[in-house]
Write a protein that holds these residues in place. Structure first.
Motif, mmCIF file in Angstrom:
data_model
loop_
_atom_site.group_PDB
_atom_site.id
_atom_site.type_symbol
_atom_site.label_atom_id
_atom_site.label_comp_id
_atom_site.label_asym_id
_atom_site.label_seq_id
_atom_site.Cartn_x
_atom_site.Cartn_y
_atom_site.Cartn_z
ATOM 1 N N SER A 45 0.815 -1.217 0.000
ATOM 2 C CA SER A 45 0.000 0.000 0.000
ATOM 3 C C SER A 45 0.846 1.263 0.000
ATOM 4 C CB SER A 45 -0.904 0.010 1.234
ATOM 5 O OG SER A 45 -0.127 0.139 2.418
ATOM 6 N N ASN A 52 1.997 -2.887 6.623
ATOM 7 C CA ASN A 52 2.561 -2.899 5.284
ATOM 8 C C ASN A 52 3.983 -3.460 5.275
ATOM 9 O OD1 ASN A 52 2.127 -2.307 2.467
ATOM 10 N ND2 ASN A 52 3.685 -0.724 2.677
ATOM 11 N N ASN A 190 -9.292 2.255 3.024
ATOM 12 C CA ASN A 190 -9.602 0.946 3.602
ATOM 13 C C ASN A 190 -11.100 0.785 3.811
ATOM 14 O OD1 ASN A 190 -6.899 2.059 4.863
ATOM 15 N ND2 ASN A 190 -6.657 -0.158 4.722
ATOM 16 N N ALA A 215 -1.009 7.593 -0.089
ATOM 17 C CA ALA A 215 -0.440 6.683 0.914
ATOM 18 C C ALA A 215 0.789 7.293 1.546
ATOM 19 C CB ALA A 215 -0.081 5.353 0.263
#
Length: 215
Positions: A45, A52, A190, A215
């Motif tokens: 991500s 992550n 999300n 991100a």
């Protein structure tokens, strides 16, 4: 609301600025680079958090990131507690500053992580009963659904009710609400994937994707 009268404004400034600087340390980025896993912002991500980092396939680096991101929040709160002799308002402001520092780190052009590990570190240090209840919520939701974001969103939403139920001071309640709002904002993508049933489950390895612009 707790009065600031007995607390020196210099102490308040040190707690808030120090909390922000501690919170802005990007442990995920540091761990993956020093650990030879590359730039975490180019994996999965693109987020710098422990979830992550786990997608890189390096559980050791994910654990380091989790401890670092949680620990910096706890340290910021602990130092504020010592400096202010436990003043709840100063503690809450320092914890909130550390949390904001993780999400908006000056070193990364204010583009940081989603704050979940730091959220727990701050809560456990500022109001451990609330922190434990939130952690138990995350564990229960993660075990049931194996979706990290859903577990985090549920725990964040329940933090303020937990603070009320355990009779925490109003500044701590405000801290819970502040962190919950930012967690929901940072997890907007999300939430969209959850609504579509497309959110990846814990342990999925995603190394080929480019990070989304936000991100």
């Amino acid at each position: 609301m707790e009065s600031l009268a007995p607390v020196a404004y210099l102490t308040l400034a040190i707690a808030v600025i120090g909390g922000y600087l501690l919170g802005s340390i990007p442990f995920g980025l540091i761990a993956t680079r020093l650990g030879g896993a590359g730039d975490i912002r180019k994996i999965g991500s693109g987020n710098i958090g422990a979830t992550n980092v786990l997608r890189s396939g390096r559980k050791d680096l994910a654990a380091i990131t989790l401890l670092g991101d949680g620990g910096k929040g706890a340290v910021a709160v602990g130092l504020a507690h010592l400096l202010s002799h436990g003043n709840p308002l100063v503690v809450a402001l320092a914890g909130g500053a550390a949390f904001a520092g993780h999400i908006f780190p000056v070193w990364l052009k204010f583009n940081g992580g989603k704050g979940v590990a730091t959220f727990y570190g701050v809560l456990l240090a500022a109001a451990w009963p609330v922190g434990l209840l939130a952690a138990a919520t995350w564990l229960a939701m993660a075990a049931l659904f194996r979706i990290s974001s859903l577990a985090a969103l549920t725990a964040a939403a329940l933090a303020a009710p937990f603070a009320l139920a355990t009779d925490r001071p109003y500044p701590i309640l405000g801290l819970c609400l502040f962190m919950a709002v930012l967690i929901y904002i940072r997890h907007k993508d999300n939430i969209a994937r959850l609504l579509k049933g497309e959110e990846p489950k814990i342990g999925n390895k995603k190394t080929a994707e480019a990070p989304p612009p936000e991100a």
